[in-house]
Design an enzyme around this catalytic site. Structure first.
Site, short mmCIF file in Angstrom:
data_model
loop_
_atom_site.label_atom_id
_atom_site.label_comp_id
_atom_site.label_asym_id
_atom_site.label_seq_id
_atom_site.Cartn_x
_atom_site.Cartn_y
_atom_site.Cartn_z
N CYS A 1 40.29 51.03 45.53
CA CYS A 1 39.31 50.29 46.35
C CYS A 1 38.85 51.16 47.51
CB CYS A 1 39.89 48.97 46.83
SG CYS A 1 41.50 49.12 47.53
N GLU B 1 30.17 48.22 43.31
CA GLU B 1 31.42 48.93 43.05
C GLU B 1 31.54 49.26 41.56
OE1 GLU B 1 35.21 46.81 43.41
OE2 GLU B 1 35.92 48.47 44.65
P1 NDP Z 1 40.63 40.73 38.69
O1 NDP Z 1 40.29 40.18 40.01
O2 NDP Z 1 40.15 40.02 37.48
O3 NDP Z 1 42.23 40.86 38.54
C1 NDP Z 1 43.13 41.02 39.61
C2 NDP Z 1 44.33 40.10 39.41
O4 NDP Z 1 43.88 38.74 39.41
C3 NDP Z 1 45.04 40.29 38.08
O5 NDP Z 1 46.41 40.02 38.24
C4 NDP Z 1 44.40 39.22 37.21
O6 NDP Z 1 45.17 38.84 36.10
C5 NDP Z 1 44.28 38.09 38.20
N1 NDP Z 1 43.27 37.10 37.85
C6 NDP Z 1 42.20 37.23 37.03
N2 NDP Z 1 41.50 36.07 36.97
C7 NDP Z 1 42.15 35.19 37.77
C8 NDP Z 1 41.93 33.83 38.12
N3 NDP Z 1 40.88 33.14 37.65
N4 NDP Z 1 42.79 33.24 38.97
C9 NDP Z 1 43.84 33.92 39.48
N5 NDP Z 1 44.11 35.20 39.16
C10 NDP Z 1 43.27 35.84 38.34
O7 NDP Z 1 40.17 42.20 38.67
P2 NDP Z 1 40.10 43.20 37.41
O8 NDP Z 1 41.41 43.80 37.25
O9 NDP Z 1 39.48 42.56 36.21
O10 NDP Z 1 39.06 44.24 37.98
C11 NDP Z 1 37.69 43.87 38.07
C12 NDP Z 1 37.02 44.60 39.22
O11 NDP Z 1 37.63 44.20 40.44
C13 NDP Z 1 37.20 46.11 39.19
O12 NDP Z 1 36.32 46.74 38.34
C14 NDP Z 1 37.00 46.42 40.65
O13 NDP Z 1 35.61 46.43 40.92
C15 NDP Z 1 37.64 45.26 41.36
N6 NDP Z 1 39.04 45.55 41.75
C16 NDP Z 1 39.30 45.79 43.05
C17 NDP Z 1 40.58 46.13 43.43
C18 NDP Z 1 40.91 46.40 44.83
O14 NDP Z 1 41.84 47.15 45.08
N7 NDP Z 1 40.24 45.81 45.80
C19 NDP Z 1 41.67 46.25 42.47
C20 NDP Z 1 41.30 45.93 41.13
C21 NDP Z 1 40.03 45.58 40.80
P3 NDP Z 1 44.91 39.50 34.65
O15 NDP Z 1 45.19 40.94 34.81
O16 NDP Z 1 45.87 38.79 33.78
O17 NDP Z 1 43.47 39.23 34.33
#
Ligand code: NDP
Length: 485
Positions: free
Chosen positions: A285, A386
């Site tokens: 991030c 992003e």
């Molecule tokens: P998500 O927000 O989907 O996932 C992060 C966490 O939330 C995971 O543990 C995921 O579980 C969980 N999650 C997903 N959907 C829900 C929900 N409806 N309710 C509660 N928890 C949930 O991010 P992604 O990993 O799909 O990444 C998508 C984008 O997010 C990236 O491309 C990036 O742009 C951003 N991102 C930003 C980060 C940061 O450090 N700020 C870190 C990661 C991503 P599960 O894995 O089982 O889906």
């Protein structure tokens, strides 16, 4: 290679899903390598984990704080003792290079040690009173049960910097890691159990965010939520928590600028921009995704940058000499490739990269070339959104003022760096840039665990920062006592 089935942990007991369903944890550098399998739990399992945590928490809340700290320090020792194996596992599971994994495991060790020592420093205030024969002091009390939901990109550091302060403050935790990286997360829980953490204080559940995760944000029995991940899920958490008035801490995305001024050490700027943009395969991030360069030096900067990036060896992070690993999954790879096409369609000039790597070393994984765009206009989507991958957008500025304006012309505000030899310009940047972390002559990535971390604007939500002593404010509530004698 097929991976073993690992359990979830609720109330200290190892459990699997009632219907036996599992999901696979796959090595993104070699998709034939199944690192492990984990239970695909249901919403009911999440409900049970929350109930168990609530019941266990009362006893943990009265456990002397130094004793809680002793357990965290012991966990740090266990993780440190297993650091090499953990780093290899992290690389297999998430893809980053072994050097990056080693650094991340070391950071998790420091985090547990730091919050362990806080066992002797979980202090309140003692202040004079306006009344005679009266003392006023404050106490910190735990919140209760905290949901911790974490992403895959720092799969040991992020859970550690949420779990350790939550526990030292006397909370019980229900922890759901990202489905891409459950095994390294399991190892944190395992280390804490082996350190003597009582059953029910840290419950570990795996399964889809849309069911298991959703229960962790919507349950009326949760007292706080700490989340790192996408803006979309962050918005869902805001809505769910707002309705119940509970405390939340959201660390969301970034679109971080590195500003390069005409008095910079250009070689150093190139090296730091490369580290920020392509280190961790750009999946941080805090990654550098925009380089804002003053016109007069832009030609030299771009030439040196391209020469340097051409030398980056992309491959399996376990292989010696590899500088950039794969992206974490197919969906993420396709999203990055789509954004590259968007950049081309928008009229940005592709200076380097832009394709999936498919040669013999890369055919089994999700490898994308380090990609550089130049002539990027600040309104283009590749300058605003992003991408979360190894893609850098270069923009030119005519003046220092314009460079700051471009740096701030964005909805995010996580980290920002500047390259200059001028102390006044560095301070002017510190004062004017809208970002929660500011670096001078350093990459936008790289955080130390004992200082606050968080962003401005859309990058973070919640008044209290993560990490450092500040994290203790999030995980406790303050009680003010007036003592007359
Ligand atoms: P998500 O927000 O989907 O996932 C992060 C966490 O939330 C995971 O543990 C995921 O579980 C969980 N999650 C997903 N959907 C829900 C929900 N409806 N309710 C509660 N928890 C949930 O991010 P992604 O990993 O799909 O990444 C998508 C984008 O997010 C990236 O491309 C990036 O742009 C951003 N991102 C930003 C980060 C940061 O450090 N700020 C870190 C990661 C991503 P599960 O894995 O089982 O889906």
């Amino acid at each position: 290679m097929s991976g073993s089935l690992y359990p979830c942990i609720i109330g200290g007991e190892k459990i699997v899903s009632a219907d036996g369903k599992v999901f696979k944890d796959i090595n993104p550098a070699d998709t034939g390598d199944i690192v492990a399998e984990f239970p695909l739990l249901s919403r009911q399992d999440a409900v049970r984990a929350i109930d168990v945590a609530r019941e266990a928490q009362a006893k943990w809340a009265v456990t002397p704080v130094p004793e809680r700290g002793r357990i965290l320090v012991k966990a740090a020792q266990i993780l440190e003792g297993e650091a090499d194996e953990l780093a290899r596992l992290l690389t297999r599971e998430e893809g980053k290079t072994l050097a990056e994994s080693r650094a991340e495991v070391a950071r998790a060790v420091s985090i547990f040690r730091f919050y362990g020592v806080m066992g002797y420093r979980l202090r309140g205030e003692f202040t004079p009173s306006a009344e005679p024969n009266t003392h006023i002091f404050t106490l910190r009390e735990p919140l209760g049960v905290v949901s911790i939901i974490t992403p895959w990109n720092f799969p040991i550091a992020i859970p550690s910097w949420k779990i350790a302060p939550a526990l030292i403050c006397g909370n019980a935790v229900v922890f759901k890691p990202a489905s891409y990286t459950p095994l390294i997360a399991y190892r944190i829980v395992d280390a804490l159990q082996r350190s003597g953490l009582p059953p029910g204080i840290l419950n570990f559940i795996t399964g889809p965010g849309s069911t298991v995760g959703s229960e962790l944000i919507s349950s009326p029995k949760i007292d706080a939520i700490s989340f790192t991940g996408s803006l979309e899920v962050g918005e869902e958490i805001k809505r769910a928590a707002g309705a119940r008035n509970i405390r939340i801490q959201l660390e969301l995305g970034g679109k971080n600028p590195a500003v390069v001024l005409d008095d910079a050490d250009i070689d150093r700027a190139v090296e730091m921009v490369v580290r920020g943009a392509f280190g961790l395969t750009g999946q941080a991030c805090t990654a550098t995704s925009r380089a804002i360069v003053l016109d007069s030096i832009a030609g030299e900067f771009e030439k040196k940058l391209v020469e340097r990036v051409k030398r980056i060896k992309v491959g399996n992070g376990l292989v010696e000499g590899v500088e950039m690993g794969p992206v974490v999954g197919e969906k993420e790879m396709n999203k990055i490739l789509d954004y590259i096409q968007v950049g081309v369609n928008e009229g940005a000039k592709l200076l380097l990269g832009g394709k999936r790597l498919t040669g013999p070393e890369h055919s089994k994984g999700y490898f994308v070339e380090p990609t550089i765009f130049t002539d990027v206009n600040p309104d283009m989507r590749i300058a605003q959104e992003e991408i979360f991958g190894p893609v850098l957008a270069i923009m030119r500025a005519h003046s220092f003022d314009e460079a700051i304006e471009l740096a701030n012309k964005i909805e995010y505000g996580l980290s920002a760096s500047i390259f200059t030899r001028s102390l006044p310009r560095a301070f002017e940047f510190i004062n004017r840039v809208q970002a929660g972390v500011v670096k001078i002559n350093k990459p936008t990535t790289g955080l130390e665990p004992h200082v606050p971390f968080g962003g401005y604007k859309k990058s973070s939500f919640g008044m209290m920062r993560e990490q450092g002593e500040t994290a203790l404010d999030f995980y406790t509530k303050i009680k003010t006592v007036y003592l007359g004698y």
